[in-house]
Design an enzyme around this catalytic site. Structure first.
Site, short mmCIF file in Angstrom:
data_model
loop_
_atom_site.label_atom_id
_atom_site.label_comp_id
_atom_site.label_asym_id
_atom_site.label_seq_id
_atom_site.Cartn_x
_atom_site.Cartn_y
_atom_site.Cartn_z
N TYR B 8 0.83 -1.21 0.00
CA TYR B 8 0.00 0.00 0.00
C TYR B 8 0.87 1.26 0.00
CZ TYR B 8 -3.84 3.07 1.55
OH TYR B 8 -4.80 4.05 1.67
N ASP B 32 -12.69 7.29 5.01
CA ASP B 32 -11.50 8.14 5.18
C ASP B 32 -11.90 9.60 5.11
OD1 ASP B 32 -9.05 9.40 5.19
OD2 ASP B 32 -8.24 8.29 3.48
N ASP B 105 -4.44 4.09 10.06
CA ASP B 105 -5.38 3.31 9.24
C ASP B 105 -5.57 1.93 9.85
OD1 ASP B 105 -5.71 5.26 7.30
OD2 ASP B 105 -4.86 4.07 5.66
#
Lengths: 129, 129
Positions: B8, B32, B105
């Site tokens: 990622y 997000d 995250d």
């Protein structure tokens, strides 16, 4: 929320499990680590922190408190002095002896500023000895 | 999961939004930041990362990947070079000009190793300029 997170560290490192439990709502859940059975409600949460703060375990912050909506996420290291496995508050097997565990916690809050759910992200790959 | 998280970062910093989207399951959700409307499904997620990787935004890891059960949590800094607010992929107001955002995250994974939900924890208090 930011103050509650800092209080969580200060109270944990002072060994004050009862004061940590008071940061939670009466019907809160603690899921530590994620994937294990939640501790439900104040009695279970109080017992959890009474055990977790025994034995000289200390928490070291490693980053800021990330706040989104009604949630706060933050990273830290758990310095475990050397608890016996049977004394742990955690429902997973741990090695014996001193260890350091990298953890990210997420707290969800209610409108009264109390924690309604805690989710702890860590696993065997986050333990170093 | 650890490899997916590292991919990622590598793919984001290479500006390859399409390859990032391929890390997700077809019916995945991106939230997000937490508290905003989820982006649902591959089309919305592909569009999100196509926009997010424009303009020279880079991600800098600031800690390990914390893995619990089928989830991975990790901290990082977003270095925003100077996007125009109307170009952002994020449904919140951002200041103009360069900024750094502290973020945590959490990815949930399915049994195929694809991300099923991403939750990003950050808010105005995590932006520095």
């Amino acid at each position: 929320m930011r103050e509650a997170v800092q209080a969580y560290f200060d109270l944990f490192n002072a060994g004050d499990g009862a004061a940590i439990a008071a940061l939670y709502a009466e019907d809160a859940q603690v899921i530590d680590p994620v994937g294990t059975e939640p501790k439900l409600g104040m009695a279970a949460i109080s017992e959890f922190y009474a055990v977790a703060t025994q034995g000289g375990t200390k928490l070291e912050r490693t980053g800021p408190t990330c706040i989104a909506d009604k949630s706060a996420a933050f990273s830290f290291k758990v310095h475990v002095a050397g608890i016996k496995p049977e004394d742990t508050a955690i429902d997973v097997a741990l090695p014996t002896g001193p260890m350091i565990i990298d953890v990210i916690d997420v707290f969800d809050f209610n409108d009264d500023g109390k924690i309604t759910q805690m989710r702890a992200y860590w696993g065997p790959s986050n333990i170093s000895q």
